[in-house]
Design an enzyme around this catalytic site. Structure first.
Site, PDB file in Angstrom:
ATOM      1  N   HIS A  45     -84.260   1.635  11.747  1.00 10.81           N
ATOM      2  CA  HIS A  45     -85.341   2.617  11.593  1.00 10.81           C
ATOM      3  C   HIS A  45     -86.097   2.389  10.280  1.00 10.81           C
ATOM      4  O   HIS A  45     -87.324   2.418  10.227  1.00 10.81           O
ATOM      5  CB  HIS A  45     -84.783   4.046  11.560  1.00 10.81           C
ATOM      6  CG  HIS A  45     -84.038   4.469  12.792  1.00 10.81           C
ATOM      7  ND1 HIS A  45     -82.682   4.680  12.818  1.00 10.81           N
ATOM      8  CD2 HIS A  45     -84.465   4.734  14.052  1.00 10.81           C
ATOM      9  CE1 HIS A  45     -82.307   5.061  14.015  1.00 10.81           C
ATOM     10  NE2 HIS A  45     -83.368   5.103  14.792  1.00 10.81           N
ATOM     11  N   GLN A  69     -85.682  12.867  27.563  1.00 10.45           N
ATOM     12  CA  GLN A  69     -85.375  11.466  27.850  1.00 10.45           C
ATOM     13  C   GLN A  69     -83.884  11.229  28.100  1.00 10.45           C
ATOM     14  O   GLN A  69     -83.464  10.095  28.272  1.00 10.45           O
ATOM     15  CB  GLN A  69     -85.912  10.549  26.745  1.00 10.45           C
ATOM     16  CG  GLN A  69     -85.200  10.649  25.421  1.00 10.45           C
ATOM     17  CD  GLN A  69     -85.908   9.840  24.355  1.00 10.45           C
ATOM     18  OE1 GLN A  69     -86.999  10.182  23.916  1.00 10.45           O
ATOM     19  NE2 GLN A  69     -85.303   8.747  23.914  1.00 10.45           N
TER      20      GLN A  69
HETATM   21  P1  AMP Z   1     -84.375   6.026  18.207  1.00  9.37           P
HETATM   22  O1  AMP Z   1     -84.102   6.905  17.042  1.00  9.37           O
HETATM   23  O2  AMP Z   1     -83.159   5.372  18.766  1.00  9.37           O
HETATM   24  O3  AMP Z   1     -85.254   6.675  19.244  1.00  9.37           O
HETATM   25  O4  AMP Z   1     -85.239   4.818  17.634  1.00  9.37           O
HETATM   26  C1  AMP Z   1     -86.443   5.037  16.957  1.00  9.37           C
HETATM   27  C2  AMP Z   1     -87.156   3.718  16.777  1.00  9.37           C
HETATM   28  O5  AMP Z   1     -86.336   2.824  16.035  1.00  9.37           O
HETATM   29  C3  AMP Z   1     -87.452   3.026  18.124  1.00  9.37           C
HETATM   30  O6  AMP Z   1     -88.740   2.445  18.065  1.00  9.37           O
HETATM   31  C4  AMP Z   1     -86.367   1.979  18.204  1.00  9.37           C
HETATM   32  O7  AMP Z   1     -86.717   0.867  18.988  1.00  9.37           O
HETATM   33  C5  AMP Z   1     -86.236   1.592  16.729  1.00  9.37           C
HETATM   34  N1  AMP Z   1     -84.938   0.955  16.497  1.00  9.37           N
HETATM   35  C6  AMP Z   1     -83.719   1.405  16.859  1.00  9.37           C
HETATM   36  N2  AMP Z   1     -82.767   0.504  16.544  1.00  9.37           N
HETATM   37  C7  AMP Z   1     -83.402  -0.554  15.980  1.00  9.37           C
HETATM   38  C8  AMP Z   1     -82.975  -1.805  15.459  1.00  9.37           C
HETATM   39  N3  AMP Z   1     -81.706  -2.174  15.464  1.00  9.37           N
HETATM   40  N4  AMP Z   1     -83.908  -2.647  14.960  1.00  9.37           N
HETATM   41  C9  AMP Z   1     -85.230  -2.304  14.965  1.00  9.37           C
HETATM   42  N5  AMP Z   1     -85.702  -1.127  15.447  1.00  9.37           N
HETATM   43  C10 AMP Z   1     -84.799  -0.261  15.955  1.00  9.37           C
END
Ligand code: AMP
Length: 298
Positions: A45, A69
């Site tokens: 993040h 979701q």
């Molecule tokens: P989430 O909190 O899981 O909804 O993720 C929020 C954002 O962070 C989304 O755009 C995810 O794709 C991105 N994200 C989550 N894990 C990673 C990672 N390991 N590397 C890069 N971006 C990530």
């Protein structure tokens, strides 16, 4: 009159839509980057946030665990909610990089801030939402598209940053943005991995010590499959490798080579393909992918 130096503006936490909209209306700058998250922030993040700091005057990080979701049997209730730690991580990154720029954390304190009573609308992005994750998590991308559309309306970013870790999600959001004529640039940022190759995810903390070791099958298999695809002239042998891998281990939910834009399964090598995989360990679905760019000889 001499120009006054720009004073550092301290990051702010905003917890209601009303207050956020008031702040947004007062903004003249068009340089607004959005990083939409469900919180429990990790280095993946933060990499998106830092990219936004580099490219924008204002960075808005949203923290909202979006009920729409999650399926009825999924982990919405137990999803880790760690707002104070998240604030600390964002502050540390802001202090280190760009204290002259503006950081706003928008963390709606109730679900109703985003979905008021009587909210009825769902955004559905068609076929691309029904493949892969869409098959295994019916309704998931409708929930994602709906919340992202609402966040776009509230935040009005010029650029929104998403992780390539959720590759299908990025494609769904790109399609929605184009189809609905939204004037927002969608940036896909590289996957951040742990030292041993596992993609960072808030859900990795659900894994047992043994499960954490088993999880490495996922990135290792993607790398091996890519090597076979690149080196092997016979596409049948590559497909047979994918099939055998799935047959021999029922922890695979899917493992497929697809077109990197439409995500339709490919029957031959092509310049822009992607390997998508979901591997289930300790009841946790681990998601990963690998982009494969090839030069195809005729
Ligand atoms: P989430 O909190 O899981 O909804 O993720 C929020 C954002 O962070 C989304 O755009 C995810 O794709 C991105 N994200 C989550 N894990 C990673 C990672 N390991 N590397 C890069 N971006 C990530």
């Amino acid at each position: 009159m001499p120009q006054l130096p720009l004073l550092p503006r301290l990051p702010q936490l905003i917890e209601t839509k009303e207050e956020f909209l008031r702040w947004r209306q007062s903004l003249i700058s068009h340089s607004v980057g959005l990083v939409a998250t469900m919180g429990n922030l990790h280095a993946g993040h933060i990499s998106l946030v830092e990219k936004s700091f580099q490219e924008n005057e204002h960075t808005i990080v949203t923290i909202f665990v979006n009920p729409k979701q999650f399926g009825p049997k999924e982990d919405f209730a137990k999803y880790p909610r760690t707002l104070s730690e998240d604030e600390e991580k964002l502050m540390a990154s802001w202090k280190r990089l760009t204290p002259s720029k503006n950081l706003i954390i928008f963390a709606p304190k109730t679900t109703e801030e985003i979905y008021p009573p009587k909210f009825l609308t769902t955004i559905s992005v068609g076929k691309i939402s029904k493949l892969w994750e869409g098959t295994h998590r019916p309704g998931h991308f409708e929930g994602v598209a709906t919340v992202v559309y609402l966040l776009f309306q509230i935040i009005k970013p010029s650029i929104a940053y998403f992780g390539a870790k959720d590759f299908q999600q990025v494609q769904v959001i790109k399609k929605m943005t184009t189809d609905l004529l939204l004037d927002i640039k969608i940036m896909a940022c590289p996957i951040v991995r742990d030292h041993d190759g596992l993609a960072l995810s808030s859900r990795n903390q659900y894994l047992t010590t043994e499960g954490r070791k088993q999880s490495l099958v996922l990135p290792q298999t993607l790398n091996l499959a890519a090597k076979i695809l690149i080196e092997e002239d016979n596409f049948e042998n590559f497909s047979a490798f994918l099939e055998k891998t799935k047959e021999n281990d029922d922890r695979w939910e899917y493992l497929a080579y697809c077109d990197s834009e439409t995500l339709i399964n490919l029957k031959q090598k092509q310049p822009n393909g992607i390997l998508l995989g979901v591997y289930k360990v300790d009841g946790t679905r681990l998601l990963d992918n690998l982009l494969i760019t090839l030069t195809i000889k005729n």
